[in-house]
Design a protein around this motif. Structure first.
Motif, PDB file in Angstrom:
ATOM      1  N   UNK A   1      -1.897   6.444  17.077  1.00 15.74           N
ATOM      2  CA  UNK A   1      -2.422   5.079  16.944  1.00 15.74           C
ATOM      3  C   UNK A   1      -1.628   4.307  15.889  1.00 15.74           C
ATOM      4  N   UNK A   2      -1.315   3.075  16.173  1.00 22.09           N
ATOM      5  CA  UNK A   2      -0.552   2.263  15.242  1.00 22.09           C
ATOM      6  C   UNK A   2      -1.405   1.910  14.025  1.00 22.09           C
ATOM      7  N   UNK A   3      -0.961   2.255  12.819  1.00 24.82           N
ATOM      8  CA  UNK A   3      -1.749   1.896  11.630  1.00 24.82           C
ATOM      9  C   UNK A   3      -1.933   0.389  11.516  1.00 24.82           C
ATOM     10  N   UNK A   4      -3.072  -0.005  11.000  1.00 25.34           N
ATOM     11  CA  UNK A   4      -3.383  -1.416  10.809  1.00 25.34           C
ATOM     12  C   UNK A   4      -3.387  -1.814   9.333  1.00 25.34           C
ATOM     13  N   UNK A   5      -3.366  -0.822   8.427  1.00 28.30           N
ATOM     14  CA  UNK A   5      -3.417  -1.076   6.992  1.00 28.30           C
ATOM     15  C   UNK A   5      -2.365  -0.227   6.292  1.00 28.30           C
ATOM     16  N   UNK A   6      -2.027  -0.595   5.074  1.00 29.53           N
ATOM     17  CA  UNK A   6      -1.011   0.150   4.328  1.00 29.53           C
ATOM     18  C   UNK A   6      -1.421   0.266   2.865  1.00 29.53           C
ATOM     19  N   UNK A   7      -0.811   1.214   2.179  1.00 31.37           N
ATOM     20  CA  UNK A   7      -1.077   1.487   0.765  1.00 31.37           C
ATOM     21  C   UNK A   7      -0.232   0.550  -0.092  1.00 31.37           C
ATOM     22  N   UNK A   8      -0.849  -0.429  -0.739  1.00 31.23           N
ATOM     23  CA  UNK A   8      -0.044  -1.357  -1.540  1.00 31.23           C
ATOM     24  C   UNK A   8       0.580  -0.704  -2.759  1.00 31.23           C
ATOM     25  N   UNK A   9      -0.006   0.392  -3.263  1.00 28.68           N
ATOM     26  CA  UNK A   9       0.584   1.090  -4.398  1.00 28.68           C
ATOM     27  C   UNK A   9       1.912   1.730  -4.011  1.00 28.68           C
ATOM     28  N   UNK A  10       2.034   2.085  -2.747  1.00 31.29           N
ATOM     29  CA  UNK A  10       3.260   2.742  -2.283  1.00 31.29           C
ATOM     30  C   UNK A  10       4.294   1.729  -1.799  1.00 31.29           C
ATOM     31  N   UNK A  11       3.817   0.700  -1.103  1.00 27.86           N
ATOM     32  CA  UNK A  11       4.757  -0.220  -0.454  1.00 27.86           C
ATOM     33  C   UNK A  11       4.803  -1.594  -1.110  1.00 27.86           C
ATOM     34  N   UNK A  12       3.880  -1.886  -2.030  1.00 27.96           N
ATOM     35  CA  UNK A  12       3.836  -3.193  -2.645  1.00 27.96           C
ATOM     36  C   UNK A  12       3.107  -4.199  -1.769  1.00 27.96           C
TER      37      UNK A  12
END
Length: 392
Positions: free
Chosen positions: A189-200
């Motif tokens: 499944x395509x992720x819909x959210x991301x970790x801002x600590x990792x990617x900004x």
């Protein structure tokens, strides 16, 4: 009545809630009475039975099979006797693939271990259009084994680990997932959210949902969790803190022992309110503690310092002229059931049935609906445009 899928080991309805968001109908098979009552109250049909012995014939023609077998024999939070049974579970998968369903004649260290192989029997007998399985990360090699069996039966299969926070759940629970279909290609499944600590911040998409966002907490609140198990302390340290600017840790059946706190301790890992929670588990008593700390440090006269600690269910200490010097200090309250449910992406008013231990275990055992929905969308071929708001 016909259904779009049967849900094996259905519990209180995590998968069912996810299916409902996609417009899919389900009927769940579950042996736990309290979980069955909860599900029925929420509008999810249940058949109370032992999945290992219940006949498959009544479900001939059902398009989908969903399964989340008991995780206790495999989970790091349990005694892990199931790890000693892993070779037998793999053998049982091969037995069932060949049409031999006997598990009673096999010596089991944990009498629940055989359940991890039971979905093989149901797919073999029903040959549904699609299947979706979920378990703790340690079960991934078993899903890969079952995936090879399903490919031999004409299914396209994806297996891997998914983090719930990547799909909008305010919790960093990681789960092993199998998705299979014999009528379409499947993929992660395509992720819909991301970790801002990792990617900004500013990356295309949406940052992880935080505890503060999910629960409406004010900034600065801290989620502290402590494991009292000597083994855990030796391996991981005595205390883990997460501020509400992060996702929650894994929610467990012991979440009622966790307490909400303001402030963090020096020997802790911290997650802010603007981060998701960690995984909500169902584990043995005493593992985790969360705390909400409040109170005051009060200066009384020249050079005189007194410390007052008050929990939020009590009045404040005497208010004096230098109240502006008071600081937040140690007071606490437990996480309540509605908060644990929301961190698991259930509605806050979900109709849980049972005592405190039972209801928190139901929360901890459940598949987060927010993770289940994107998995089912891929498995059942539901267009992304048809997906409903999980908060609805």
């Amino acid at each position: 009545m016909s259904y779009d899928a049967i849900d094996l080991y259905a519990g209180a309805g995590g998968w069912d809630q996810a299916a409902r968001q996609l417009g899919l109908s389900t009927v769940g098979l579950e042996i736990w009475h309290d979980a069955c009552v909860t599900a029925v109250r929420a509008g999810h049909p249940r058949i109370r039975c032992d999945i290992a012995t219940y006949p498959t014939a009544p479900f001939a023609g059902v398009p989908g099979v969903i399964a989340s077998p008991p995780c206790q024999p495999w989970s790091n939070a349990g005694k892990q006797l199931g790890k000693l049974d892993q070779p037998r579970v793999h053998d049982l998968v091969d037995r069932m693939a060949a049409g031999d369903d006997r598990w009673q004649d096999m010596p089991w260290e944990d009498d629940r271990s055989h359940h991890a192989a039971q979905p093989t029997r149901w797919v073999r007998d029903l040959m549904p259009e699609w299947a979706a399985f979920e378990q703790v990360p340690e079960v991934l090699p078993l899903w890969e084994h079952i995936g090879r069996v399903l490919r031999g039966w004409g299914y396209d299969v994806w297996t891997g680990k998914l983090c719930a926070a990547d799909y909008g759940v305010p919790q960093t629970r990681v789960r092993a997932v199998l998705i299979a279909s014999r009528v379409r290609r499947v993929s992660q499944p395509t992720p819909t959210h991301y970790d801002p600590e990792r990617y900004g911040y500013g990356l295309f998409g949406t940052p992880w949902v935080t505890m503060a966002e999910a629960l409406g907490w004010s900034g600065g609140d801290v989620l502290q969790s402590r494991r009292d198990s000597p083994k855990w302390v030796a391996e991981h340290g005595a205390r883990e803190n997460r501020t509400a600017s992060s996702p929650a840790p894994t929610i467990t059946g012991e979440a009622f022992r966790w307490k909400l706190s303001v402030g963090a301790r020096s020997n802790a890992t911290v997650r802010d309110l603007d981060q998701p929670a960690a995984t909500i588990l169902c584990s043995r008593p005493g593992n985790l503690l969360w705390t909400l700390q409040t109170g005051a440090n009060t200066e009384l006269g020249a050079g005189r310092v007194e410390r007052y600690e008050r929990t939020t269910d009590r009045p404040a200490p005497t208010v004096i002229g230098n109240t502006g010097r008071w600081k937040v200090a140690a007071g606490e309250r437990p996480v309540d059931l509605a908060e644990a449910a929301v961190l698991q992406s259930f509605p806050a008013d979900y109709p849980w049935h049972g005592n405190k231990t039972s209801t928190f275990q139901q929360v901890g055992n459940a598949v987060p609906p927010g993770l289940g929905a994107p998995v089912l969308a891929v498995a059942a071929g539901v267009p992304a445009a048809a997906r409903m708001d999980l908060a609805a």
